[in-house]
Scaffold this active site. Sequence first.
Site, mmCIF file in Angstrom:
data_model
loop_
_atom_site.group_PDB
_atom_site.id
_atom_site.type_symbol
_atom_site.label_atom_id
_atom_site.label_comp_id
_atom_site.label_asym_id
_atom_site.label_seq_id
_atom_site.Cartn_x
_atom_site.Cartn_y
_atom_site.Cartn_z
ATOM 1 N N ASP A 141 3.459 -14.536 12.033
ATOM 2 C CA ASP A 141 2.099 -14.905 11.649
ATOM 3 C C ASP A 141 1.169 -13.709 11.885
ATOM 4 O O ASP A 141 0.681 -13.486 12.996
ATOM 5 C CB ASP A 141 1.675 -16.112 12.508
ATOM 6 C CG ASP A 141 0.307 -16.633 12.137
ATOM 7 O OD1 ASP A 141 -0.439 -15.929 11.436
ATOM 8 O OD2 ASP A 141 -0.018 -17.753 12.567
ATOM 9 N N GLU B 34 0.829 -1.223 0.000
ATOM 10 C CA GLU B 34 0.000 0.000 0.000
ATOM 11 C C GLU B 34 0.856 1.263 0.000
ATOM 12 O O GLU B 34 1.712 1.448 0.873
ATOM 13 C CB GLU B 34 -0.929 -0.017 1.230
ATOM 14 C CG GLU B 34 -1.904 1.145 1.254
ATOM 15 C CD GLU B 34 -2.917 1.049 2.394
ATOM 16 O OE1 GLU B 34 -3.251 -0.057 2.847
ATOM 17 O OE2 GLU B 34 -3.368 2.124 2.837
ATOM 18 N N HIS C 184 -1.870 12.576 1.320
ATOM 19 C CA HIS C 184 -1.168 11.553 0.550
ATOM 20 C C HIS C 184 -1.089 11.894 -0.932
ATOM 21 O O HIS C 184 -0.810 11.042 -1.754
ATOM 22 C CB HIS C 184 -1.888 10.201 0.703
ATOM 23 C CG HIS C 184 -1.795 9.661 2.085
ATOM 24 N ND1 HIS C 184 -2.521 8.581 2.522
ATOM 25 C CD2 HIS C 184 -1.046 10.046 3.133
ATOM 26 C CE1 HIS C 184 -2.230 8.341 3.779
ATOM 27 N NE2 HIS C 184 -1.344 9.212 4.173
ATOM 28 N N LYS D 38 -7.700 -0.407 11.409
ATOM 29 C CA LYS D 38 -7.045 -0.793 10.146
ATOM 30 C C LYS D 38 -5.782 0.049 9.964
ATOM 31 O O LYS D 38 -4.736 -0.439 9.527
ATOM 32 C CB LYS D 38 -8.024 -0.594 8.985
ATOM 33 C CG LYS D 38 -7.600 -1.240 7.677
ATOM 34 C CD LYS D 38 -6.656 -0.401 6.843
ATOM 35 C CE LYS D 38 -6.276 -1.094 5.553
ATOM 36 N NZ LYS D 38 -5.353 -0.303 4.735
HETATM 37 C C1 MEV Z 1 -5.985 3.601 5.156
HETATM 38 O O1 MEV Z 1 -5.238 2.464 4.752
HETATM 39 C C2 MEV Z 1 -5.983 3.748 6.657
HETATM 40 C C3 MEV Z 1 -6.829 4.896 7.206
HETATM 41 O O2 MEV Z 1 -8.171 4.772 6.711
HETATM 42 C C4 MEV Z 1 -6.800 4.808 8.700
HETATM 43 C C5 MEV Z 1 -7.767 5.740 9.400
HETATM 44 O O3 MEV Z 1 -8.791 6.120 8.833
HETATM 45 O O4 MEV Z 1 -7.473 6.052 10.588
HETATM 46 C C6 MEV Z 1 -6.332 6.223 6.715
#
Ligand code: MEV
Length: 438
Positions: A279, A85, A376, A263
């Site tokens: 793992d 990513e 980004h 995430k």
């Molecule tokens: C993207 O890979 C991860 C984010 O969505 C995490 C978040 O929203 O805190 C940017």
Amino acid sequence: MAENLELLFQGFHKLTREERLERVKQMCHLSDTDLDVLEGKTGLDLDRAEHFIENLVGYFPIPLGLATYFRIDGRDVPIPMAIEETSVVAACSSTAKWIRSFPNGEITTGSTGKLIIGQVQFPSVSASAPILKILEERKEELLRIANASVPGLVQRGGGVQSISARSLPRPDGGEMLVLHLYCDPCDAMGANLINQVCEAVKPYLENWTGERVGLCILSNLVDSKLTWAEVKIPGLEPAIGRGIAEASLFAEMDPYRAATHNKGVMNGIDPVLIATGNDWRAVEAGVHAYCTRSGDYQPVTKWRFENGTLIGRFEAPIVVGTVGGVTKLHPTAQVCLRILGTKHADELARIIAAVGIVQNLGALRALSTVGIVKGHMSLHATNLAIAAGAEPLEMPLLREKLVAILKKEKAITMSRAKEILDLIRAKLPLERPSGDKS
Ligand code: MEV
């Protein structure tokens, strides 16, 4: 005193790949053989890979990057991250740099407990009280049998140290009984060891209790071995501090947001797990299960802004190993451990927790200020330009045009990027690299 890598971290992303490799060699005291492994000249060959999985047909390569500027518990640590990513390595590095730019900004880590859990299930018992009594009376014998099944681990100073049992009401009105065996796996992740222990004690337990044993398997919800990491930034601009604390509150109140928040944390954690041959499914399962311990799915990090200081805390099970399994057999994992400068599972887990919380901070900072798209933008443009098929000489112009569109329109599609590339090509006959006959 820990080596100060500030100078070697500086401008790392601006170097050519060859220069980066030289820098990393210097930074982490690697050998030429290690560099060959990183470059894929040697490393995991297909013959060795045959021993990892079944029906092998090839490889699935993932890029390996190095996150810079991490100072964890006062030590400068270059972080190898295997991830596909865009933006993650860059966001991690720039956030770590941002933390250390504050005179008292710091990342500290620690752990609570060191025992992993093996479960032995009695699916349906006639009554749990007599079984609990037997387990109590035979506890020492049970520990002896358990440890006899992992003599190597006991020799290294680990082994099964204690047990506990609990009764669970079944939906059919009966009772299920679950025995936990708590084991110190030393520097191993311990899955095979603890599974072995659980199966070794099974016949004895059936014999002593007259009850049938069902599953014998580790638990990934290792709340008896937790890793924490804290980020502290005193003197932070209040608008930014409050924005990050508000973003945390959103995740604490709403599981839909908590999932995305987490995430982002795992964006930092998984790449280091992969790079070190650990793992990541086990850690993912453990972290998310731990996040539901109150009954509601919660964020794995929480942020508060008080008296001008931002404090964030991560706490979850991060069960990893530095010996045995893929970690030992995968040449790239071995080089990555050398880059991290650690041989110990506890330290590796603490570094991983630190990368998770720093990655999360980067995301929350971007989300609560400029927004993730703008944050980004430049990397997104590079990614689009590559995907659109730009050649090295075409990259700067295409990127510049894509960034301008992103700034204005906030979004851009791949077909638009391709159209712009076609326009550039139509107007600008580009010099082909020598040797290219196309
Ligand atoms: C993207 O890979 C991860 C984010 O969505 C995490 C978040 O929203 O805190 C940017």
